[in-house]
Design a protein around this motif. Structure first.
Motif, PDB file in Angstrom:
ATOM      1  N   VAL A  53       0.836  -1.210   0.000  1.00 32.45           N
ATOM      2  CA  VAL A  53       0.000   0.000   0.000  1.00 32.45           C
ATOM      3  C   VAL A  53       0.867   1.254   0.000  1.00 32.45           C
ATOM      4  O   VAL A  53       0.574   2.229  -0.691  1.00 32.45           O
ATOM      5  CB  VAL A  53      -0.958  -0.006   1.211  1.00 32.45           C
ATOM      6  CG1 VAL A  53      -1.604   1.342   1.423  1.00 32.45           C
ATOM      7  CG2 VAL A  53      -2.023  -1.068   1.031  1.00 32.45           C
ATOM      8  N   LEU A  54       1.947   1.232   0.767  1.00 32.60           N
ATOM      9  CA  LEU A  54       2.771   2.427   0.892  1.00 32.60           C
ATOM     10  C   LEU A  54       3.734   2.633  -0.266  1.00 32.60           C
ATOM     11  O   LEU A  54       4.081   3.764  -0.590  1.00 32.60           O
ATOM     12  CB  LEU A  54       3.556   2.375   2.209  1.00 32.60           C
ATOM     13  CG  LEU A  54       2.716   2.395   3.483  1.00 32.60           C
ATOM     14  CD1 LEU A  54       3.609   2.241   4.696  1.00 32.60           C
ATOM     15  CD2 LEU A  54       1.894   3.658   3.574  1.00 32.60           C
ATOM     16  N   ALA A  55       4.173   1.561  -0.909  1.00 28.82           N
ATOM     17  CA  ALA A  55       5.229   1.676  -1.913  1.00 28.82           C
ATOM     18  C   ALA A  55       4.715   1.658  -3.350  1.00 28.82           C
ATOM     19  O   ALA A  55       5.392   2.171  -4.237  1.00 28.82           O
ATOM     20  CB  ALA A  55       6.243   0.549  -1.731  1.00 28.82           C
ATOM     21  N   ARG A  56       3.579   1.097  -3.610  1.00 23.29           N
ATOM     22  CA  ARG A  56       3.099   0.953  -4.984  1.00 23.29           C
ATOM     23  C   ARG A  56       2.470   2.234  -5.483  1.00 23.29           C
ATOM     24  O   ARG A  56       1.902   3.014  -4.724  1.00 23.29           O
ATOM     25  CB  ARG A  56       2.079  -0.185  -5.097  1.00 23.29           C
ATOM     26  CG  ARG A  56       2.622  -1.504  -4.692  1.00 23.29           C
ATOM     27  CD  ARG A  56       3.645  -1.967  -5.672  1.00 23.29           C
ATOM     28  NE  ARG A  56       4.211  -3.240  -5.225  1.00 23.29           N
ATOM     29  CZ  ARG A  56       5.235  -3.785  -5.793  1.00 23.29           C
ATOM     30  NH1 ARG A  56       5.826  -3.221  -6.793  1.00 23.29           N
ATOM     31  NH2 ARG A  56       5.701  -4.921  -5.348  1.00 23.29           N
ATOM     32  N   ARG A  57       2.560   2.415  -6.789  1.00 21.79           N
ATOM     33  CA  ARG A  57       1.958   3.589  -7.418  1.00 21.79           C
ATOM     34  C   ARG A  57       0.736   3.236  -8.242  1.00 21.79           C
ATOM     35  O   ARG A  57      -0.081   4.091  -8.541  1.00 21.79           O
ATOM     36  CB  ARG A  57       2.989   4.280  -8.302  1.00 21.79           C
ATOM     37  CG  ARG A  57       4.080   4.911  -7.499  1.00 21.79           C
ATOM     38  CD  ARG A  57       4.965   5.734  -8.362  1.00 21.79           C
ATOM     39  NE  ARG A  57       5.956   6.415  -7.539  1.00 21.79           N
ATOM     40  CZ  ARG A  57       7.151   6.682  -7.937  1.00 21.79           C
ATOM     41  NH1 ARG A  57       7.544   6.343  -9.134  1.00 21.79           N
ATOM     42  NH2 ARG A  57       7.989   7.298  -7.139  1.00 21.79           N
ATOM     43  N   ASN A  58       0.624   1.983  -8.628  1.00 18.78           N
ATOM     44  CA  ASN A  58      -0.507   1.550  -9.428  1.00 18.78           C
ATOM     45  C   ASN A  58      -1.697   1.266  -8.512  1.00 18.78           C
ATOM     46  O   ASN A  58      -1.567   0.581  -7.502  1.00 18.78           O
ATOM     47  CB  ASN A  58      -0.124   0.297 -10.211  1.00 18.78           C
ATOM     48  CG  ASN A  58      -1.137  -0.048 -11.266  1.00 18.78           C
ATOM     49  OD1 ASN A  58      -2.210   0.524 -11.317  1.00 18.78           O
ATOM     50  ND2 ASN A  58      -0.778  -0.991 -12.114  1.00 18.78           N
ATOM     51  N   ALA A  59      -2.857   1.768  -8.868  1.00 19.20           N
ATOM     52  CA  ALA A  59      -4.027   1.631  -8.009  1.00 19.20           C
ATOM     53  C   ALA A  59      -4.488   0.184  -7.891  1.00 19.20           C
ATOM     54  O   ALA A  59      -4.985  -0.228  -6.837  1.00 19.20           O
ATOM     55  CB  ALA A  59      -5.158   2.507  -8.539  1.00 19.20           C
ATOM     56  N   ILE A  60      -4.325  -0.607  -8.945  1.00 15.85           N
ATOM     57  CA  ILE A  60      -4.716  -2.018  -8.890  1.00 15.85           C
ATOM     58  C   ILE A  60      -3.848  -2.757  -7.877  1.00 15.85           C
ATOM     59  O   ILE A  60      -4.351  -3.566  -7.082  1.00 15.85           O
ATOM     60  CB  ILE A  60      -4.587  -2.672 -10.279  1.00 15.85           C
ATOM     61  CG1 ILE A  60      -5.456  -1.945 -11.306  1.00 15.85           C
ATOM     62  CG2 ILE A  60      -4.916  -4.157 -10.224  1.00 15.85           C
ATOM     63  CD1 ILE A  60      -6.927  -2.139 -11.108  1.00 15.85           C
ATOM     64  N   LEU A  61      -2.555  -2.490  -7.876  1.00 19.29           N
ATOM     65  CA  LEU A  61      -1.660  -3.151  -6.920  1.00 19.29           C
ATOM     66  C   LEU A  61      -1.929  -2.699  -5.491  1.00 19.29           C
ATOM     67  O   LEU A  61      -1.774  -3.477  -4.548  1.00 19.29           O
ATOM     68  CB  LEU A  61      -0.206  -2.893  -7.294  1.00 19.29           C
ATOM     69  CG  LEU A  61       0.243  -3.546  -8.610  1.00 19.29           C
ATOM     70  CD1 LEU A  61       1.682  -3.167  -8.923  1.00 19.29           C
ATOM     71  CD2 LEU A  61       0.087  -5.033  -8.537  1.00 19.29           C
ATOM     72  N   VAL A  62      -2.358  -1.473  -5.311  1.00 16.07           N
ATOM     73  CA  VAL A  62      -2.727  -0.999  -3.970  1.00 16.07           C
ATOM     74  C   VAL A  62      -3.966  -1.746  -3.479  1.00 16.07           C
ATOM     75  O   VAL A  62      -4.037  -2.167  -2.320  1.00 16.07           O
ATOM     76  CB  VAL A  62      -2.947   0.526  -3.972  1.00 16.07           C
ATOM     77  CG1 VAL A  62      -3.564   0.991  -2.678  1.00 16.07           C
ATOM     78  CG2 VAL A  62      -1.632   1.243  -4.206  1.00 16.07           C
ATOM     79  N   LEU A  63      -4.948  -1.939  -4.369  1.00 13.73           N
ATOM     80  CA  LEU A  63      -6.133  -2.697  -3.981  1.00 13.73           C
ATOM     81  C   LEU A  63      -5.790  -4.150  -3.651  1.00 13.73           C
ATOM     82  O   LEU A  63      -6.345  -4.728  -2.706  1.00 13.73           O
ATOM     83  CB  LEU A  63      -7.173  -2.646  -5.095  1.00 13.73           C
ATOM     84  CG  LEU A  63      -7.900  -1.317  -5.265  1.00 13.73           C
ATOM     85  CD1 LEU A  63      -8.774  -1.357  -6.503  1.00 13.73           C
ATOM     86  CD2 LEU A  63      -8.729  -1.003  -4.048  1.00 13.73           C
ATOM     87  N   MET A  64      -4.873  -4.740  -4.409  1.00 15.95           N
ATOM     88  CA  MET A  64      -4.442  -6.103  -4.100  1.00 15.95           C
ATOM     89  C   MET A  64      -3.730  -6.167  -2.756  1.00 15.95           C
ATOM     90  O   MET A  64      -3.887  -7.139  -2.003  1.00 15.95           O
ATOM     91  CB  MET A  64      -3.536  -6.623  -5.213  1.00 15.95           C
ATOM     92  CG  MET A  64      -4.274  -6.920  -6.498  1.00 15.95           C
ATOM     93  SD  MET A  64      -3.205  -7.363  -7.861  1.00 15.95           S
ATOM     94  CE  MET A  64      -2.379  -8.781  -7.239  1.00 15.95           C
TER      95      MET A  64
END
Length: 138
Positions: free
Chosen positions: A21-32
């Protein structure tokens, strides 16, 4: 099985999700990553329910019931989240969270140099002439 094994696994899953959640920039990866965190909570709920049911005389299955509610909420969250991400991707052409945050706050790109400051007053004068002309016609 000891309670420590699922608790450690749950902590590792939660930390992995938190990093995502803190390191990713892609919204799909944040949801995952949020889903991974919720699964860590589910594992904790079930592990502690089994551990407490061994100590108690009657089994309440409250951990399993709370896990089912968490799964239902996670399914609704991922459905709404993906719908929002797809709508934003269609409108903006990107799912990069940093770029979306910059456009939402109204920031201009930082690729301009301060060396062409002599051209800016001319642009501002031309811009003020356009606004004056627009006010005169209105």
């Amino acid at each position: 099985m000891h309670l420590a094994y699922p608790a450690v696994l749950s902590a590792l899953l939660f930390c992995t999700g938190l990093y995502g959640v803190l390191a990713r920039r892609n919204a799909i990866l944040v949801l995952m990553s949020v889903e991974l965190m919720l699964n860590a909570v589910n594992l904790n709920l079930v592990a502690f329910d089994v551990w407490l049911s061994k100590a108690a005389e009657e089994t309440l299955y409250s951990g399993q019931a709370l896990t089912l509610f968490t799964i239902a909420i996670a399914a609704a969250e991922i459905g709404i989240g993906l719908a929002i991400v797809l709508a934003v991707h269609r409108n903006r052409g990107t799912a990069d969270i940093d770029k979306l945050r910059d456009t939402a706050e109204g920031h201009e790109p930082d690729d301009r140099d301060d060396t062409d400051s002599e051209a800016r007053p001319a642009e501002q004068a031309a811009g003020s002439g356009r606004t004056g002309k627009a006010e005169a016609t209105a």
